[in-house]
Design an enzyme around this catalytic site. Structure first.
Site, PDB file in Angstrom:
ATOM      1  N   LYS A  17    -108.393  10.538  44.047  1.00  0.00           N
ATOM      2  CA  LYS A  17    -109.176  11.141  42.849  1.00  0.00           C
ATOM      3  C   LYS A  17    -108.311  11.639  41.779  1.00  0.00           C
ATOM      4  CE  LYS A  17    -106.698  15.414  42.823  1.00  0.00           C
ATOM      5  NZ  LYS A  17    -106.448  16.338  41.548  1.00  0.00           N
ATOM      6  N   PRO A 103    -100.137   6.053  44.252  1.00  0.00           N
ATOM      7  CA  PRO A 103     -99.275   6.744  43.799  1.00  0.00           C
ATOM      8  C   PRO A 103     -98.877   8.635  44.582  1.00  0.00           C
ATOM      9  CG  PRO A 103    -100.570   6.445  42.493  1.00  0.00           C
ATOM     10  CD  PRO A 103    -101.622   6.220  42.864  1.00  0.00           C
ATOM     11  N   ALA A 105     -96.571  11.465  44.406  1.00  0.00           N
ATOM     12  CA  ALA A 105     -96.670  12.928  43.757  1.00  0.00           C
ATOM     13  C   ALA A 105     -96.525  12.493  42.113  1.00  0.00           C
ATOM     14  CB  ALA A 105     -94.366  13.320  43.237  1.00  0.00           C
ATOM     15  N   GLY A 106     -98.527  12.262  41.951  1.00  0.00           N
ATOM     16  CA  GLY A 106     -98.639  11.591  40.851  1.00  0.00           C
ATOM     17  C   GLY A 106    -100.295  12.023  40.470  1.00  0.00           C
ATOM     18  N   MET A 108    -103.006  12.655  42.045  1.00  0.00           N
ATOM     19  CA  MET A 108    -104.102  11.570  42.518  1.00  0.00           C
ATOM     20  C   MET A 108    -103.967  12.579  43.914  1.00  0.00           C
ATOM     21  SD  MET A 108    -104.074   8.277  40.594  1.00  0.00           S
ATOM     22  CE  MET A 108    -105.598   7.909  40.824  1.00  0.00           C
ATOM     23  N   GLY A 109    -103.207  13.325  44.387  1.00  0.00           N
ATOM     24  CA  GLY A 109    -103.885  13.654  46.044  1.00  0.00           C
ATOM     25  C   GLY A 109    -104.116  12.707  47.020  1.00  0.00           C
ATOM     26  N   GLY A 110    -102.852  11.695  46.561  1.00  0.00           N
ATOM     27  CA  GLY A 110    -103.270  10.937  47.549  1.00  0.00           C
ATOM     28  C   GLY A 110    -102.215  11.634  49.453  1.00  0.00           C
ATOM     29  N   GLY A 111    -102.190  12.899  49.140  1.00  0.00           N
ATOM     30  CA  GLY A 111    -100.865  13.641  50.370  1.00  0.00           C
ATOM     31  C   GLY A 111    -102.608  14.077  50.709  1.00  0.00           C
ATOM     32  N   SER A 112    -103.212  14.464  50.112  1.00  0.00           N
ATOM     33  CA  SER A 112    -104.301  15.561  50.362  1.00  0.00           C
ATOM     34  C   SER A 112    -105.921  14.175  50.982  1.00  0.00           C
ATOM     35  CB  SER A 112    -105.110  15.756  49.106  1.00  0.00           C
ATOM     36  OG  SER A 112    -104.764  17.455  48.839  1.00  0.00           O
ATOM     37  N   ASP A 145    -107.014  20.014  48.126  1.00  0.00           N
ATOM     38  CA  ASP A 145    -108.026  19.085  46.966  1.00  0.00           C
ATOM     39  C   ASP A 145    -107.613  18.334  48.474  1.00  0.00           C
ATOM     40  OD1 ASP A 145    -107.192  18.991  44.776  1.00  0.00           O
ATOM     41  OD2 ASP A 145    -105.393  17.824  44.765  1.00  0.00           O
TER      42      ASP A 145
END
Length: 309
Positions: A17, A103, A105-106, A108-112, A145
């Site tokens: 996101k 990415p 820790a960028g 952009m909510g990748g882990g979420s 997120d």
């Protein structure tokens, strides 16, 4: 529920996101900040496959650097799998295979997105029959997120960002994301924001946060030029204070033709809004030639969804 279900795999995809607009209120007694965010889901995805197992385990690969992704119980996707299993009464384990395209820790909510995909995948795998709203409520236990990664599209987030209301966005908005291998700590960025706001004459008085109506109007009109005039991220000043080099990235993107640029969330990814797909491709190429890691993406796209079962 026993652990004797037939072995099979469920594949779910969830998007990263961008915070098109991110207003941050005063710090609250619990240490958190109230926010008003306008989320848009982008075409950078996390793919998660879930299958039954004797334990809760995870393996991670990706098109991005995944060296910093935890592979233990602290991983959000593992925690999400456990939440669903507990809710539906599953007494076995779950194995997750994750392929990352957002990415790490960028901002952009990748882990979420991993967590959202795991919620949906495990619910489908175990025939849990939890509704999308119930999955969003579970996701809120994991992070602000996560509910949006379940919902997708475009939405206003208030409270801590997890109280969602869908927002209308017509057409397509094209972005270019410039990634950075040096992460930024979200708590550190918020702490720096509080420090800056405590200095007289540096920051304005903060009131209850809300999304600017001009942002909603630009999205409803499908007008990237109008949207460029009102994108905002209250964390940007703090992120730039901690990472002055990101100001050079912002300047490079604007000089190369971006309509607008902003730090994504707490950073360090920088997002540039463009007029359309051709402009995004040209900007991505120009930034790449200048040595930046640039990724074109567009939104809004759907939230977490099952691709195969």
């Amino acid at each position: 529920m026993t652990s004797l279900a037939a072995p099979r795999s469920v594949h779910v995809r969830a998007p990263g996101k961008i915070n098109v607009f991110f207003a941050v209120g005063d710090v609250q007694p619990d240490g958190y900040h109230d926010v008003a965010s306008l989320f848009q889901a982008l075409s950078l995805y996390e793919d998660v496959w879930a299958r039954t197992s004797d334990a809760f385990t995870i393996a991670v690969t990706g098109d991005v650097d995944v060296s910093g992704v935890p592979l233990d119980e602290s991983n959000l996707a593992v925690r999400a799998a456990r939440l669903v299993a507990r809710r539906v009464g599953w007494d076995g384990g779950i194995h997750l295979d994750v392929r990352k395209g957002v990415p790490v820790a960028g901002g952009m909510g990748g882990g979420s997105a991993d967590a959202a995909a795991a919620l949906l995948a495990v619910n489908e795998l175990l025939d849990g029959r939890l509704t999308p709203l119930e999955l969003q409520e579970l996701g809120a236990e994991l992070g602000a997120d996560v509910p949006f990664a379940v919902l997708g599209g475009t939405a206003i987030g208030t409270g801590r960002g997890d109280e969602l209301a869908p927002a209308l966005a017509r057409g397509r908005f094209d972005w270019v994301l410039v990634t950075n291998t040096r992460g930024l700590s979200t708590p550190a960025v918020y702490s720096e924001l509080d420090r800056l706001r405590a200095v007289p004459d540096i920051a304005p008085t903060v009131g209850p946060p809300q999304v600017d109506r001009a942002v909603l109007q630009a999205l409803r009109a499908g007008d990237p030029v109008a949207l460029a005039d009102c994108v905002r991220n209250d964390l940007e000043q703090a992120a730039l204070s901690l990472r002055p080099d990101l100001a050079d990235v912002l300047a490079a993107g604007r000089a190369a033709g971006a309509l607008a640029g902003l730090v994504s969330g707490s950073g360090p990814t920088v997002a540039f809004l463009t007029e359309g797909p051709d402009a995004a491709a040209a900007l991505s190429g120009a930034l790449g030639a200048d040595g930046h890691a640039a990724l074109p993406a567009h939104g809004p796209v759907p939230g977490a969804r099952v691709l195969a079962r």
